[in-house]
Design an enzyme around this catalytic site. Structure first.
Site, PDB file in Angstrom:
ATOM      1  N   SER A  70      27.024  40.539  46.151  1.00  0.00           N
ATOM      2  CA  SER A  70      27.693  39.442  46.827  1.00  0.00           C
ATOM      3  C   SER A  70      26.711  38.289  47.039  1.00  0.00           C
ATOM      4  O   SER A  70      26.132  37.783  46.083  1.00  0.00           O
ATOM      5  CB  SER A  70      28.287  39.942  48.145  1.00  0.00           C
ATOM      6  OG  SER A  70      29.189  39.018  48.692  1.00  0.00           O
TER       7      SER A  70
ATOM      8  N   HIS B 197      36.149  43.490  45.611  1.00  0.00           N
ATOM      9  CA  HIS B 197      34.765  43.363  46.057  1.00  0.00           C
ATOM     10  C   HIS B 197      34.175  44.726  46.412  1.00  0.00           C
ATOM     11  O   HIS B 197      33.010  44.997  46.142  1.00  0.00           O
ATOM     12  CB  HIS B 197      34.724  42.426  47.270  1.00  0.00           C
ATOM     13  CG  HIS B 197      33.406  41.761  47.485  1.00  0.00           C
ATOM     14  ND1 HIS B 197      32.776  40.999  46.514  1.00  0.00           N
ATOM     15  CD2 HIS B 197      32.576  41.726  48.569  1.00  0.00           C
ATOM     16  CE1 HIS B 197      31.635  40.538  46.992  1.00  0.00           C
ATOM     17  NE2 HIS B 197      31.483  40.964  48.231  1.00  0.00           N
TER      18      HIS B 197
END
Length: 283
Positions: free
Chosen positions: A145, A262
């Site tokens: 991320s 994610h």
């Protein structure tokens, strides 16, 4: 075994985690002595926070191992280092180091989202590579991320110090921080605070932190891992990195997950980690 350590980055005492390969052990006092000698300070610390149910039988100093630096996502308490990830990485025979970044978990200083906090990664790399049981030529770095911002910068700056980086992994990674500013309205206030202003006021600061802008200087093969259903870091970031690396003729590979976002279910995540380490082993 997992240890929470205090080490030095610039003038700040910052926190990080060290995980040993599964089945190995190291006495905390031995680790503390190495940290204090490396940074020439006697006010640093080591805390053992996790140990396998079955007592490890092999002293880690009896062999040498590849290593992975895991650059966490988020900022502050959001996206902090995941212990389960450390454990899963270490099960693949790696020494794993995860910096928390300055200002987090009791560390001094302030996280700037890929600004001066990149030094926390570099200081950790210097220390990690100095450990007698780490293969200095087999050190890789992974950014998850936001961590891709730190990992990409650290890989380039490590190379500029004439040090060898084996591989760079960008997992669900931000490629263009200005794009993140436009996409994530919920993050704009934080980004303006840590970077000093908006993309309109300081476009160069956002570009300097962006992996896509640094790609021309990547010193090692890059692996892009991304989920097509990612709503936190849009798939377009992964696609942008792929295009950029293609244009530059940089070596890269892709592991794309069409059905996931994610964060992945536990079984899929374990499989993705195994695929990542298989890729690393062939470098």
């Amino acid at each position: 075994m997992i240890y929470r350590i205090t080490y030095l980055s610039d003038e700040y005492k910052v926190k990080g985690y060290l995980a040993l390969p599964y089945g190995t052990y190291l006495k905390p006092d031995t680790l503390l002595n190495h940290i204090q000698q490396c940074f020439k300070r006697d006010d640093l610390s080591v805390e053992e926070i996790a140990c396998p149910l079955h007592k490890p039988k092999q002293a880690v100093q009896n062999d040498v191992y590849p290593a992975l630096v895991y650059c966490r996502g988020g900022i502050g308490r959001v996206g902090s280092v995941r212990m389960t990830w450390l454990e899963r990485f270490a099960q693949h025979g790696q020494v794993v180091f995860a910096p928390c970044y300055r200002g987090a978990e009791g560390g001094e200083g302030r996280d700037q989202f890929g600004g001066d906090d990149v030094q926390d990664v570099l200081s950790g790399l210097d220390w990690l590579a100095s450990l007698p049981f780490v293969k200095e030529q087999r050190v890789s770095i992974m950014g998850f991320s936001r961590g891709s911002v730190n990992a990409a910068q650290a890989a380039v700056r490590w190379h500029n110090k004439k040090r060898h980086m084996l591989a760079l992994i960008l997992w669900g990674g931000v490629a263009d921080l200005a794009q993140t500013y436009e996409e994530r309205i919920d993050l704009r206030r934080m980004l303006k605070r840590v970077i000093g202003g908006s993309t309109g006021k300081y476009p160069e600061r956002y570009e300097a932190r962006s992996p896509s802008a640094l790609a021309k200087d990547f010193p090692c093969p890059t692996l892009i891992i991304h989920g097509q259903q990612d709503e936190q870091v849009e798939p377009s970031h992964g696609q942008l990195m792929i295009r950029r690396l293609q244009e530059l003729g940089q070596p890269y590979d892709v592991q794309w997950y069409e059905e996931y976002g994610h964060h992945m279910p536990e079984d899929v995540h374990k499989q993705a980690i195994a695929r990542m380490f298989e890729w690393i082993q062939h470098k």
